[in-house]
Write a protein that holds these residues in place. Sequence first.
Motif, mmCIF file in Angstrom:
data_model
loop_
_atom_site.group_PDB
_atom_site.id
_atom_site.type_symbol
_atom_site.label_atom_id
_atom_site.label_comp_id
_atom_site.label_asym_id
_atom_site.label_seq_id
_atom_site.Cartn_x
_atom_site.Cartn_y
_atom_site.Cartn_z
ATOM 1 N N UNK A 1 0.838 -1.200 0.000
ATOM 2 C CA UNK A 1 0.000 0.000 0.000
ATOM 3 C C UNK A 1 0.874 1.250 0.000
ATOM 4 N N UNK A 2 0.532 2.190 -0.850
ATOM 5 C CA UNK A 2 1.245 3.454 -0.886
ATOM 6 C C UNK A 2 0.981 4.216 0.402
ATOM 7 N N UNK A 3 2.033 4.634 1.091
ATOM 8 C CA UNK A 3 1.866 5.459 2.286
ATOM 9 C C UNK A 3 2.327 6.893 2.050
ATOM 10 N N UNK A 4 3.152 7.099 1.007
ATOM 11 C CA UNK A 4 3.601 8.461 0.758
ATOM 12 C C UNK A 4 4.248 8.583 -0.613
ATOM 13 N N UNK A 5 3.839 9.626 -1.325
ATOM 14 C CA UNK A 5 4.582 10.108 -2.483
ATOM 15 C C UNK A 5 4.578 11.631 -2.355
ATOM 16 N N UNK A 6 4.757 12.360 -3.402
ATOM 17 C CA UNK A 6 4.809 13.816 -3.252
ATOM 18 C C UNK A 6 3.425 14.467 -3.254
ATOM 19 N N UNK A 7 2.367 13.666 -3.448
ATOM 20 C CA UNK A 7 0.992 14.187 -3.421
ATOM 21 C C UNK A 7 0.209 13.585 -2.253
ATOM 22 N N UNK A 8 0.275 12.275 -2.098
ATOM 23 C CA UNK A 8 -0.465 11.528 -1.072
ATOM 24 C C UNK A 8 0.452 11.254 0.112
ATOM 25 N N UNK A 9 -0.097 11.417 1.334
ATOM 26 C CA UNK A 9 0.744 11.187 2.518
ATOM 27 C C UNK A 9 -0.104 10.714 3.695
ATOM 28 N N UNK A 10 0.203 9.524 4.209
ATOM 29 C CA UNK A 10 -0.394 9.048 5.456
ATOM 30 C C UNK A 10 0.456 9.626 6.584
ATOM 31 N N UNK A 11 -0.164 10.265 7.594
ATOM 32 C CA UNK A 11 0.625 10.865 8.670
ATOM 33 C C UNK A 11 1.390 9.810 9.471
ATOM 34 N N UNK A 12 2.470 10.219 10.134
ATOM 35 C CA UNK A 12 3.330 9.252 10.834
ATOM 36 C C UNK A 12 2.597 8.390 11.852
ATOM 37 N N UNK A 13 1.652 8.973 12.583
ATOM 38 C CA UNK A 13 0.968 8.212 13.628
ATOM 39 C C UNK A 13 0.044 7.142 13.075
ATOM 40 N N UNK A 14 -0.270 7.179 11.783
ATOM 41 C CA UNK A 14 -1.124 6.156 11.174
ATOM 42 C C UNK A 14 -0.330 5.140 10.358
ATOM 43 N N UNK A 15 0.971 5.278 10.310
ATOM 44 C CA UNK A 15 1.810 4.348 9.535
ATOM 45 C C UNK A 15 2.183 3.099 10.331
ATOM 46 N N UNK A 16 2.141 3.158 11.649
ATOM 47 C CA UNK A 16 2.520 2.032 12.512
ATOM 48 C C UNK A 16 3.948 1.579 12.228
ATOM 49 N N UNK A 17 4.819 2.565 12.095
ATOM 50 C CA UNK A 17 6.244 2.304 11.891
ATOM 51 C C UNK A 17 6.988 2.897 13.069
ATOM 52 N N UNK A 18 7.765 2.077 13.760
ATOM 53 C CA UNK A 18 8.534 2.552 14.901
ATOM 54 C C UNK A 18 9.875 3.110 14.451
ATOM 55 N N UNK A 19 10.317 4.132 15.150
ATOM 56 C CA UNK A 19 11.600 4.750 14.855
ATOM 57 C C UNK A 19 12.204 5.233 16.161
ATOM 58 N N UNK A 20 13.422 4.815 16.450
ATOM 59 C CA UNK A 20 14.129 5.286 17.631
ATOM 60 C C UNK A 20 15.020 6.438 17.190
ATOM 61 N N UNK A 21 14.695 7.628 17.638
ATOM 62 C CA UNK A 21 15.452 8.804 17.244
ATOM 63 C C UNK A 21 16.789 8.833 17.975
ATOM 64 N N UNK A 22 17.811 9.367 17.309
ATOM 65 C CA UNK A 22 19.115 9.494 17.946
ATOM 66 C C UNK A 22 19.059 10.470 19.109
ATOM 67 N N UNK A 23 18.195 11.482 19.007
ATOM 68 C CA UNK A 23 18.129 12.499 20.051
ATOM 69 C C UNK A 23 16.940 12.282 20.987
ATOM 70 N N UNK A 24 16.330 11.107 20.952
ATOM 71 C CA UNK A 24 15.223 10.737 21.823
ATOM 72 C C UNK A 24 14.033 11.693 21.704
ATOM 73 N N UNK A 25 13.787 12.216 20.513
ATOM 74 C CA UNK A 25 12.668 13.129 20.277
ATOM 75 C C UNK A 25 11.345 12.374 20.336
#
Length: 126
Positions: free
Chosen positions: A69-93
């Motif tokens: 499923x497309x989650x993002x291109x330059x026109x369509x974008x699913x926001x981060x909170x709806x992607x269910x993708x975890x990311x550990x930030x280097x700066x703990x943001x």
Amino acid sequence: MQTQDPRLEIKHMVRRYDGRSVVNDVSLRVMPGQVTCLLGPSGCGKSTTLRMIAGVEMQDSGEIWVDGNLVCDTVFRIPPERRHIGLMFQDFALFPHLSVAQNVAFGLSGDKAAIADRVKELLSRV
């Protein structure tokens, strides 16, 4: 024979800052069960690529697909909170648009009551 969709696929990803290309035409496919690592020197675009996949940064061109499923291109974008993708930030943001409790609950699944109980339990530890 049925083929599986990749869990993650990025196609021709590009990101520029002030006219300087930081991520240049990166494509990647991660299949179910596959372990993948981005390696490279500091400043080569690894973190920027991961931030674009998670949705906290926008690419200049290219596509991001999750489970076919497309989650993002330059026109369509699913926001981060709806992607269910975890990311550990280097700066703990944290996600700035979510509360502390919502940030803690972000990766949890289940019914709302169970999630609320787990968030309360985790926050009581800190």
